[in-house]
Design an enzyme around this catalytic site. Structure first.
Site, mmCIF file in Angstrom:
data_model
loop_
_atom_site.group_PDB
_atom_site.id
_atom_site.type_symbol
_atom_site.label_atom_id
_atom_site.label_comp_id
_atom_site.label_asym_id
_atom_site.label_seq_id
_atom_site.Cartn_x
_atom_site.Cartn_y
_atom_site.Cartn_z
ATOM 1 N N PRO A 1 0.788 -1.226 0.000
ATOM 2 C CA PRO A 1 0.000 0.000 0.000
ATOM 3 C C PRO A 1 0.824 1.282 0.000
ATOM 4 C CG PRO A 1 -0.235 -1.182 2.078
ATOM 5 C CD PRO A 1 0.470 -2.099 1.117
ATOM 6 N N ASN A 2 0.339 2.208 -0.807
ATOM 7 C CA ASN A 2 0.851 3.583 -0.905
ATOM 8 C C ASN A 2 2.182 3.704 -1.642
ATOM 9 O OD1 ASN A 2 -1.347 4.835 0.518
ATOM 10 N ND2 ASN A 2 -0.533 3.862 2.356
ATOM 11 N N ARG B 1 5.070 12.594 -2.046
ATOM 12 C CA ARG B 1 5.221 13.229 -0.721
ATOM 13 C C ARG B 1 6.339 12.549 0.046
ATOM 14 N NH1 ARG B 1 -0.308 12.677 -0.361
ATOM 15 N NH2 ARG B 1 -1.306 14.468 -1.287
ATOM 16 N N TYR C 1 11.301 8.777 1.455
ATOM 17 C CA TYR C 1 11.160 7.782 0.376
ATOM 18 C C TYR C 1 11.824 8.194 -0.934
ATOM 19 C CZ TYR C 1 7.745 5.934 3.644
ATOM 20 O OH TYR C 1 7.154 5.426 4.769
ATOM 21 N N ASN D 1 8.138 -5.657 -1.002
ATOM 22 C CA ASN D 1 8.049 -4.546 -0.055
ATOM 23 C C ASN D 1 6.563 -4.435 0.297
ATOM 24 O OD1 ASN D 1 7.847 -2.224 1.382
ATOM 25 N ND2 ASN D 1 9.081 -0.969 -0.012
ATOM 26 N N ALA E 1 3.098 -0.922 4.675
ATOM 27 C CA ALA E 1 2.676 -0.994 6.079
ATOM 28 C C ALA E 1 2.197 -2.392 6.482
ATOM 29 C CB ALA E 1 1.571 0.032 6.336
ATOM 30 N N GLU F 1 13.060 -9.349 1.251
ATOM 31 C CA GLU F 1 12.320 -8.182 1.751
ATOM 32 C C GLU F 1 13.088 -6.898 1.430
ATOM 33 O OE1 GLU F 1 12.325 -8.058 6.035
ATOM 34 O OE2 GLU F 1 10.575 -6.730 6.104
ATOM 35 N N HIS G 1 12.865 -2.582 2.073
ATOM 36 C CA HIS G 1 12.250 -1.348 2.567
ATOM 37 C C HIS G 1 13.086 -0.173 2.108
ATOM 38 C CE1 HIS G 1 9.220 -3.379 4.719
ATOM 39 N NE2 HIS G 1 10.120 -4.185 5.234
ATOM 40 N N ARG H 1 12.988 3.975 12.765
ATOM 41 C CA ARG H 1 11.721 4.725 12.755
ATOM 42 C C ARG H 1 10.865 4.337 13.974
ATOM 43 N NH1 ARG H 1 9.244 4.892 6.835
ATOM 44 N NH2 ARG H 1 7.936 6.439 7.921
HETATM 45 O O1 CA2 Z 1 10.352 1.972 3.756
HETATM 46 C C1 CA2 Z 1 9.540 1.263 3.160
HETATM 47 O O2 CA2 Z 1 9.742 0.817 2.035
HETATM 48 C C2 CA2 Z 1 8.172 0.985 3.797
HETATM 49 O O3 CA2 Z 1 7.789 -0.332 3.433
HETATM 50 C C3 CA2 Z 1 7.221 2.008 3.216
HETATM 51 C C4 CA2 Z 1 5.824 1.948 3.836
HETATM 52 C C5 CA2 Z 1 5.915 1.959 5.349
HETATM 53 O O4 CA2 Z 1 4.624 1.785 5.903
HETATM 54 C C6 CA2 Z 1 6.843 0.888 5.885
HETATM 55 O O5 CA2 Z 1 6.908 0.991 7.292
HETATM 56 C C7 CA2 Z 1 8.220 1.054 5.304
HETATM 57 C C8 CA2 Z 1 4.972 3.130 3.402
HETATM 58 C C9 CA2 Z 1 4.956 3.420 1.956
HETATM 59 C C10 CA2 Z 1 4.307 4.775 1.801
HETATM 60 O O6 CA2 Z 1 4.840 5.405 0.699
HETATM 61 C C11 CA2 Z 1 4.607 6.727 0.579
HETATM 62 C C12 CA2 Z 1 5.032 7.269 -0.600
HETATM 63 C C13 CA2 Z 1 4.844 8.615 -0.810
HETATM 64 C C14 CA2 Z 1 4.211 9.406 0.128
HETATM 65 C C15 CA2 Z 1 3.802 8.843 1.308
HETATM 66 C C16 CA2 Z 1 3.990 7.493 1.522
#
Ligand code: CA2
Length: 145
Positions: free
Chosen positions: A9-10, A17, A22, A73, A76, A97, A99, A106
């Site tokens: 997700p996301n 953002r 990221y 990946n 969340a 895996e 990230h 974090r």
């Molecule tokens: O660091 C990573 O790759 C994560 O898997 C990214 C997830 C986060 O929940 C994990 O704890 C770590 C979140 C991805 C959200 O991506 C965004 C991209 C742009 C703007 C906001 C969020």
């Protein structure tokens, strides 16, 4: 050798953002990089992103007998999904895996990784390069085993 690259997700919002966490590159750029790295390494790659846990479980189940390795990946869902862990264990396809951010530095709720328990390697906090390293690790493992 065929690899499935799964994003949770996301991750489709990459580049939109939170660039400090990221990076600035978007999801389309990540897809292009994975295709280029696959070509360099002699790997076939397919990518799939979903915001839905069950879709990711379906994709893992569907990988059985089709893909030799999985890069995942789970976003969340990393920190919550026993269903994704169970699916990875059930298909028993070598998985790595990734990230983008360094989850180890974090929030406390990011300190558990269920999916990671079914992965033989982990690339954390390397930005998008982590996907490249995961592909290399899978290629090396698949050639060895
Ligand atoms: O660091 C990573 O790759 C994560 O898997 C990214 C997830 C986060 O929940 C994990 O704890 C770590 C979140 C991805 C959200 O991506 C965004 C991209 C742009 C703007 C906001 C969020």
């Amino acid at each position: 050798m065929k690899l499935l690259v799964l994003n949770g997700p996301n991750l489709n919002l990459l580049g939109l953002r939170e660039p400090a966490i990221y990076g600035k590159q978007d999801y389309a750029a990540l897809l292009r990089m994975i295709a280029d790295w696959g070509a360099e390494l002699g790997l076939e790659t397919d990518c799939y992103q979903s915001n839905h846990e069950g879709d990711l479980v379906d994709a893992i189940q569907g990988a059985y007998g089709v893909y030799d390795g999985i890069v995942i990946n789970p976003g969340a869902y990393t920190h919550t999904s026993i269903a994704i862990l169970d699916a990875l264990k059930a298909v028993a396809i070598p998985a790595v895996e990734v990230h983008i951010s360094d989850v180890t530095r974090r929030e406390p709720f990011r300190q558990v990784s269920y999916a990671g328990m079914a992965c033989f390697a982990h690339f954390i906090g390397l930005g998008l390069e982590g996907y490249h390293q995961a592909m290399i690790a899978l290629k090396e493992k698949l050639e060895k085993d």
